[in-house]
Enzyme design. Structure first.
Site, PDB file in Angstrom:
ATOM      1  N   GLY A   4      -6.443  -0.152  -7.301  1.00 40.10           N
ATOM      2  CA  GLY A   4      -5.408  -0.998  -6.721  1.00 40.10           C
ATOM      3  C   GLY A   4      -5.963  -1.852  -5.603  1.00 40.10           C
TER       4      GLY A   4
ATOM      5  N   GLN B 142      -5.816  -6.939   1.921  1.00 41.34           N
ATOM      6  CA  GLN B 142      -7.236  -6.653   1.675  1.00 41.34           C
ATOM      7  C   GLN B 142      -8.014  -7.892   1.263  1.00 41.34           C
ATOM      8  OE1 GLN B 142      -6.397  -3.018  -0.952  1.00 41.34           O
ATOM      9  NE2 GLN B 142      -8.341  -2.521   0.031  1.00 41.34           N
TER      10      GLN B 142
ATOM     11  N   CYS C  50     -11.253   3.523  -0.939  1.00 41.17           N
ATOM     12  CA  CYS C  50     -10.572   2.241  -0.712  1.00 41.17           C
ATOM     13  C   CYS C  50     -11.613   1.140  -0.728  1.00 41.17           C
ATOM     14  CB  CYS C  50      -9.850   2.276   0.627  1.00 41.17           C
ATOM     15  SG  CYS C  50      -8.987   0.751   1.037  1.00 41.17           S
ATOM     16  N   LEU C  51     -11.300   0.032  -1.364  1.00 34.69           N
ATOM     17  CA  LEU C  51     -12.242  -1.085  -1.443  1.00 34.69           C
ATOM     18  C   LEU C  51     -12.510  -1.701  -0.072  1.00 34.69           C
ATOM     19  CD1 LEU C  51     -11.081  -2.832  -4.760  1.00 34.69           C
ATOM     20  CD2 LEU C  51     -12.944  -1.188  -4.429  1.00 34.69           C
TER      21      LEU C  51
ATOM     22  N   HIS D 195      -0.881   4.704  -1.805  1.00 36.60           N
ATOM     23  CA  HIS D 195      -2.037   4.147  -1.094  1.00 36.60           C
ATOM     24  C   HIS D 195      -1.848   2.645  -0.854  1.00 36.60           C
ATOM     25  CE1 HIS D 195      -6.587   3.852  -0.472  1.00 36.60           C
ATOM     26  NE2 HIS D 195      -6.194   2.593  -0.570  1.00 36.60           N
ATOM     27  N   GLU D 196      -1.442   1.933  -1.908  1.00 32.70           N
ATOM     28  CA  GLU D 196      -1.300   0.468  -1.776  1.00 32.70           C
ATOM     29  C   GLU D 196      -0.122   0.090  -0.879  1.00 32.70           C
ATOM     30  OE1 GLU D 196      -3.793  -1.175  -2.530  1.00 32.70           O
ATOM     31  OE2 GLU D 196      -4.689   0.371  -3.785  1.00 32.70           O
TER      32      GLU D 196
ATOM     33  N   HIS E  18      -0.957   0.141   2.737  1.00 30.28           N
ATOM     34  CA  HIS E  18      -1.684  -1.054   3.206  1.00 30.28           C
ATOM     35  C   HIS E  18      -0.715  -2.101   3.756  1.00 30.28           C
ATOM     36  CE1 HIS E  18      -5.935  -0.571   2.299  1.00 30.28           C
ATOM     37  NE2 HIS E  18      -5.688  -0.157   1.078  1.00 30.28           N
TER      38      HIS E  18
END
Ligand code: CO
Length: 152
Positions: free
Chosen positions: A45, A50, A87-88, A129-130, A133
């Site tokens: 995701g 991000q 996480c990216l 998680h997303e 953000h």
């Protein structure tokens, strides 16, 4: 177009993101780029902040399919699961996070149409998680034993 993924330390990752009000070509371009970017990095995701855009839009790419959630909100969260996350925006790290095992969300698609969706297990984890953000929360805020992982 693959966009650069913002890394931890950048203040954009700590913002409370603004609701999406314009379902226009610019939003579509952003979502298309987010899809390309998350796939390029083999992520589960990606949230708009991000890629440096502090608006309430995320993409989730899991076994169940590829999803775009605009202005997502939890209706309920149930149960509990504990598992690994990365996480990216926190490259080369992983940690263990406890999340709900089942969630229901309301969201809009890129045209502004409204839907609801129930997700469980890893899909629910990815959504949690997303959505975090969008409120400036990183998994590392909730994780235990954040550690370095090889090969990233
Ligand atoms: Co993340």
């Amino acid at each position: 177009m693959i966009r650069e993924v913002v890394q931890v330390g950048d203040p954009v990752l700590r913002k409370a993101c603004e609701p999406v009000t314009r379902f226009d070509a610019k939003l579509c371009a952003l979502l298309d780029d987010m899809k390309e970017t998350v796939r390029a990095h083999e992520g589960a995701g990606l949230a708009a902040p991000q890629v440096g855009v502090p608006i309430r839009a995320v993409v989730v790419d899991v076994e169940e399919g590829f999803f775009e959630f605009i202005n997502p909100k939890f209706v309920w969260q149930k149960g509990e699961q504990t598992g690994a996350e990365g996480c990216l925006s926190v490259v080369g790290k992983a940690g263990t996070v406890t999340r709900p095992s089942k969630v229901k969300i309301l969201f809009q698609d890129r045209r502004g149409d409204k839907y609801s969706l129930v997700a469980r297990d890893f899909f629910a984890r990815a959504i949690c998680h997303e959505l975090d953000h969008l409120d400036g929360i990183l998994y590392t805020d909730k994780a235990v034993n954040v550690h370095s992982v090889e090969g990233e």
